[in-house]
Design a protein around this motif. Structure first.
Motif, mmCIF file in Angstrom:
data_model
loop_
_atom_site.group_PDB
_atom_site.id
_atom_site.type_symbol
_atom_site.label_atom_id
_atom_site.label_comp_id
_atom_site.label_asym_id
_atom_site.label_seq_id
_atom_site.Cartn_x
_atom_site.Cartn_y
_atom_site.Cartn_z
ATOM 1 N N PHE A 157 68.628 47.006 61.889
ATOM 2 C CA PHE A 157 69.002 47.270 60.500
ATOM 3 C C PHE A 157 67.760 47.273 59.610
ATOM 4 O O PHE A 157 67.564 48.183 58.796
ATOM 5 N N LEU A 158 66.902 46.256 59.757
ATOM 6 C CA LEU A 158 65.679 46.173 58.962
ATOM 7 C C LEU A 158 64.746 47.339 59.264
ATOM 8 O O LEU A 158 64.116 47.901 58.362
ATOM 9 N N SER A 159 64.654 47.709 60.537
ATOM 10 C CA SER A 159 63.807 48.836 60.919
ATOM 11 C C SER A 159 64.321 50.128 60.292
ATOM 12 O O SER A 159 63.531 50.974 59.841
ATOM 13 N N ALA A 160 65.643 50.287 60.229
ATOM 14 C CA ALA A 160 66.231 51.487 59.636
ATOM 15 C C ALA A 160 65.933 51.556 58.142
ATOM 16 O O ALA A 160 65.667 52.639 57.603
ATOM 17 N N ILE A 161 65.977 50.401 57.450
ATOM 18 C CA ILE A 161 65.619 50.387 56.028
ATOM 19 C C ILE A 161 64.172 50.852 55.857
ATOM 20 O O ILE A 161 63.868 51.681 55.001
ATOM 21 N N ASP A 162 63.263 50.298 56.672
ATOM 22 C CA ASP A 162 61.854 50.691 56.610
ATOM 23 C C ASP A 162 61.698 52.202 56.808
ATOM 24 O O ASP A 162 60.946 52.864 56.086
ATOM 25 N N ASN A 163 62.395 52.729 57.821
ATOM 26 C CA ASN A 163 62.267 54.151 58.137
ATOM 27 C C ASN A 163 62.758 55.022 56.987
ATOM 28 O O ASN A 163 62.145 56.046 56.652
ATOM 29 N N GLN A 164 63.882 54.627 56.369
ATOM 30 C CA GLN A 164 64.412 55.427 55.263
ATOM 31 C C GLN A 164 63.510 55.364 54.039
ATOM 32 O O GLN A 164 63.295 56.365 53.352
ATOM 33 N N LEU A 165 62.948 54.190 53.755
ATOM 34 C CA LEU A 165 62.017 54.076 52.636
ATOM 35 C C LEU A 165 60.730 54.865 52.900
ATOM 36 O O LEU A 165 60.135 55.433 51.971
ATOM 37 N N GLU A 166 60.310 54.891 54.146
ATOM 38 C CA GLU A 166 59.121 55.672 54.487
ATOM 39 C C GLU A 166 59.365 57.159 54.270
ATOM 40 O O GLU A 166 58.496 57.879 53.764
ATOM 41 N N ARG A 167 60.551 57.630 54.623
ATOM 42 C CA ARG A 167 60.877 59.048 54.424
ATOM 43 C C ARG A 167 60.839 59.399 52.930
ATOM 44 O O ARG A 167 60.376 60.482 52.554
ATOM 45 N N ILE A 168 61.318 58.486 52.077
ATOM 46 C CA ILE A 168 61.259 58.721 50.634
ATOM 47 C C ILE A 168 59.809 58.802 50.174
ATOM 48 O O ILE A 168 59.420 59.703 49.423
ATOM 49 N N ALA A 169 58.977 57.840 50.612
ATOM 50 C CA ALA A 169 57.569 57.807 50.217
ATOM 51 C C ALA A 169 56.821 59.050 50.675
ATOM 52 O O ALA A 169 55.897 59.520 49.996
ATOM 53 N N ARG A 170 57.230 59.612 51.806
ATOM 54 C CA ARG A 170 56.596 60.835 52.334
ATOM 55 C C ARG A 170 57.116 62.096 51.663
ATOM 56 O O ARG A 170 56.613 63.198 51.916
ATOM 57 N N GLY A 171 58.141 61.963 50.829
ATOM 58 C CA GLY A 171 58.727 63.137 50.196
ATOM 59 C C GLY A 171 59.680 63.887 51.095
ATOM 60 O O GLY A 171 60.033 65.044 50.822
ATOM 61 N N LEU A 172 60.138 63.247 52.175
ATOM 62 C CA LEU A 172 61.043 63.886 53.124
ATOM 63 C C LEU A 172 62.508 63.629 52.792
ATOM 64 O O LEU A 172 63.397 64.210 53.415
ATOM 65 N N SER A 173 62.759 62.748 51.831
ATOM 66 C CA SER A 173 64.123 62.420 51.444
ATOM 67 C C SER A 173 64.110 61.858 50.029
ATOM 68 O O SER A 173 63.089 61.327 49.575
ATOM 69 N N ASP A 174 65.224 62.011 49.330
ATOM 70 C CA ASP A 174 65.356 61.370 48.019
ATOM 71 C C ASP A 174 66.575 60.457 47.986
ATOM 72 O O ASP A 174 67.038 60.058 46.915
ATOM 73 N N GLU A 175 67.099 60.133 49.164
ATOM 74 C CA GLU A 175 68.281 59.287 49.275
ATOM 75 C C GLU A 175 67.873 57.858 49.621
ATOM 76 O O GLU A 175 67.255 57.619 50.662
ATOM 77 N N GLN A 176 68.206 56.927 48.749
ATOM 78 C CA GLN A 176 67.930 55.529 49.038
ATOM 79 C C GLN A 176 68.797 55.030 50.193
ATOM 80 O O GLN A 176 69.902 55.535 50.402
ATOM 81 N N PRO A 177 68.285 54.039 50.959
ATOM 82 C CA PRO A 177 69.108 53.492 52.037
ATOM 83 C C PRO A 177 70.368 52.827 51.493
ATOM 84 O O PRO A 177 70.326 52.146 50.465
ATOM 85 N N THR A 178 71.474 53.059 52.167
ATOM 86 C CA THR A 178 72.747 52.427 51.816
ATOM 87 C C THR A 178 73.344 51.818 53.067
ATOM 88 O O THR A 178 72.939 52.144 54.198
ATOM 89 N N VAL A 179 74.308 50.951 52.883
ATOM 90 C CA VAL A 179 74.986 50.347 54.039
ATOM 91 C C VAL A 179 75.623 51.439 54.886
ATOM 92 O O VAL A 179 75.532 51.424 56.119
ATOM 93 N N ALA A 180 76.247 52.411 54.229
ATOM 94 C CA ALA A 180 76.930 53.478 54.969
ATOM 95 C C ALA A 180 75.948 54.325 55.773
ATOM 96 O O ALA A 180 76.211 54.658 56.938
ATOM 97 N N SER A 181 74.804 54.687 55.161
ATOM 98 C CA SER A 181 73.849 55.550 55.870
ATOM 99 C C SER A 181 73.222 54.835 57.056
ATOM 100 O O SER A 181 73.017 55.434 58.123
#
Length: 308
Positions: A204-228
Motif C-alpha cells: 500500500f505504501l509503495s503504491a502511494i509512492d508510485n502514484q505520487l511519483e507519477r504526478i511529480a513526473r507529469g504522467l498523472s494528475d490524479e492523487q492517490p485514493t483508497v479506491a485507486s
C-alpha cells in the motif's frame, strides 16, 4: 522514487552527510560509526524531514522518546527497541524526549561485506526488507547482549592500532546476528494473518509512492485514493481499509493524508518552489485548496511552516 525526480527528498550519500544533516558532529569514518545516543549534541535536529540514505543503520533504544513517521503511521521507540534502516529507505522522525538513551551504529555494505543482491540476503538479514516492520520491541534482558557488544565497539573504535577496523567488522557481524535472533523471535510471535497484513501495508505504501511519483513526473494528475490503490492491489477498498485500520490503528485515507503532508513538508523545507508549484507537484487542483488541506492536517499554513 529516485533523486533525479524527487529532489525535495535529500539523498544522504555518506555517513558524514547524515551526521551533518542531523547535527550530531563528525563520524569516526564514512565506512563505520558508533555512538551513544545520549552523547549526541543537545542542539541536534529534533525533527528530521523526509530523506533517504545510502548506508545501513541500527539504532538500539534503551529509553523511549523518538517517533518515526516515514511509514504512513507513527512508530514510537520504547525502552528496549531497535530501529533498522537500509539504503534507499524513506525516513522521517521526531525526537520527543529531552534525552534519549541507546546506541546508533552506521555502516556501509562494503564495510560489513553485505551483498543485497545475494539470494539469501533477505533470509540472513530479514530486518532490512521493505515489507517488514523496521522497529522491533523486546525485553531489557534481551537487549543486554546488544548493549554489551555496542560498548565493545565504542571501546575498539578508539583503539589506535591498525587492527581496529578488522575487529570492528567482527563485532558488527556479532551484533547483526544478535539483532537477527531477536528480530526473528518477534516475527515468530506474529500470526499468519498479521504477517499478511504487514505485507499488504508495505505494498500500500509503495503504491502511494508510485502514484505520487507519477504526478511529480507529469504522467498523472490524479492523487492517490483508497479506491485507486485498492484496485492496483486487487483488493476491495473496504477490505483494505479494515485491514490497515486493524494493523495500524489508522484508516487508509488517513495514511494517504499523512504521506501527502510529509511530501509537502519536504518540498517546503528542501526546495524553493512556490506554494502553488508544490500544490501542482502533489496533484492539487489549486494553491488555495492545498493551503487549506495543509493547514487542516499540519496545523499551519505552508508559508508559516516554511518560515518556522
Amino acid at each position: 522514487m529516485n533523486e533525479s525526480t524527487n529532489s525535495h527528498i535529500p539523498l544522504l550519500s555518506t555517513i558524514t552527510e547524515f551526521y551533518r544533516a542531523f547535527g550530531i558532529g563528525t563520524p569516526q569514518s564514512d565506512q563505520f560509526s558508533v555512538m551513544r545516543i545520549e552523547d549526541q549534541p543537545m542542539d541536534k535536529r529534533r525533527l528530521m524531514p523526509l530523506f533517504r540514505s545510502n548506508f545501513y543503520r541500527l539504532i538500539l533504544f534503551t529509553s523511549p522518546g523518538v517517533e518515526f513517521m516515514d511509514s504512513g503511521r507513527k512508530l514510537s521507540s520504547s525502552g528496549n527497541s531497535m530501529y533498522f534502516a537500509y539504503p534507499g529507505k524513506l525516513e522521517s522522525w521526531q525526537v520527543i524526549a529531552p534525552v534519549v538513551h541507546g546506541y546508533a551504529i552506521c555502516f556501509t555494505a562494503e564495510f560489513a561485506q553485505l551483498d543485497p543482491q545475494a539470494g539469501d540476503f533477505a533470509t540472513r538479514f530479514p530486518f532490512f526488507r521493505f515489507d517488514t516492520d523496521n522497529l522491533s520491541h523486546f525485553s531489557a534482558p534481551e537487549s543486554e547482549p546488544l548493549e554489551t557488544t555496542a560498548e565493545l565497539m565504542l571501546a575498539e573504535i578508539k583503539n589506535p592500532t591498525a587492527e581496529r577496523f578488522d575487529i570492528l567488522k567482527h563485532l558488527l557481524h556479532i551484533y547483526l546476528l544478535q539483532s537477527r535472533r531477536l528480530f526473528k523471535e518477534c516475527e515468530d510471535c506474529k500470526s499468519a494473518e498479521d504477517q499478511r497484513a504487514a505485507l499488504v501495508h508495505a505494498r500500500f505504501l509503495s503504491a502511494i509512492d508510485n502514484q505520487l511519483e507519477r504526478i511529480a513526473r507529469g504522467l498523472s494528475d490524479e492523487q492517490p485514493t483508497v479506491a485507486s490503490i485498492a484496485a492496483e492491489l486487487n483488493l476491495h477498498p473496504s477490505y483494505l481499509n479494515d485491514l490497515l485500520k486493524k494493523l495500524t490503528g489508522s484508516t487508509a485515507s488517513s495514511i494517504i493524508q499523512r504521506k501527502i503532508i510529509l511530501e509537502a513538508k519536504s518540498y517546503l523545507q528542501n526546495t524553493e518552489l512556490q506554494v502553488a508549484e508544490v500544490a501542482y507537484q502533489l496533484g492539487f487542483t489549486s494553491a488555495n485548496y492545498f493551503s487549506r488541506y495543509f493547514k487542516q492536517h499540519a496545523g499551519s499554513t505552508p508559508n508559516s511552516f516554511r518560515r518556522a
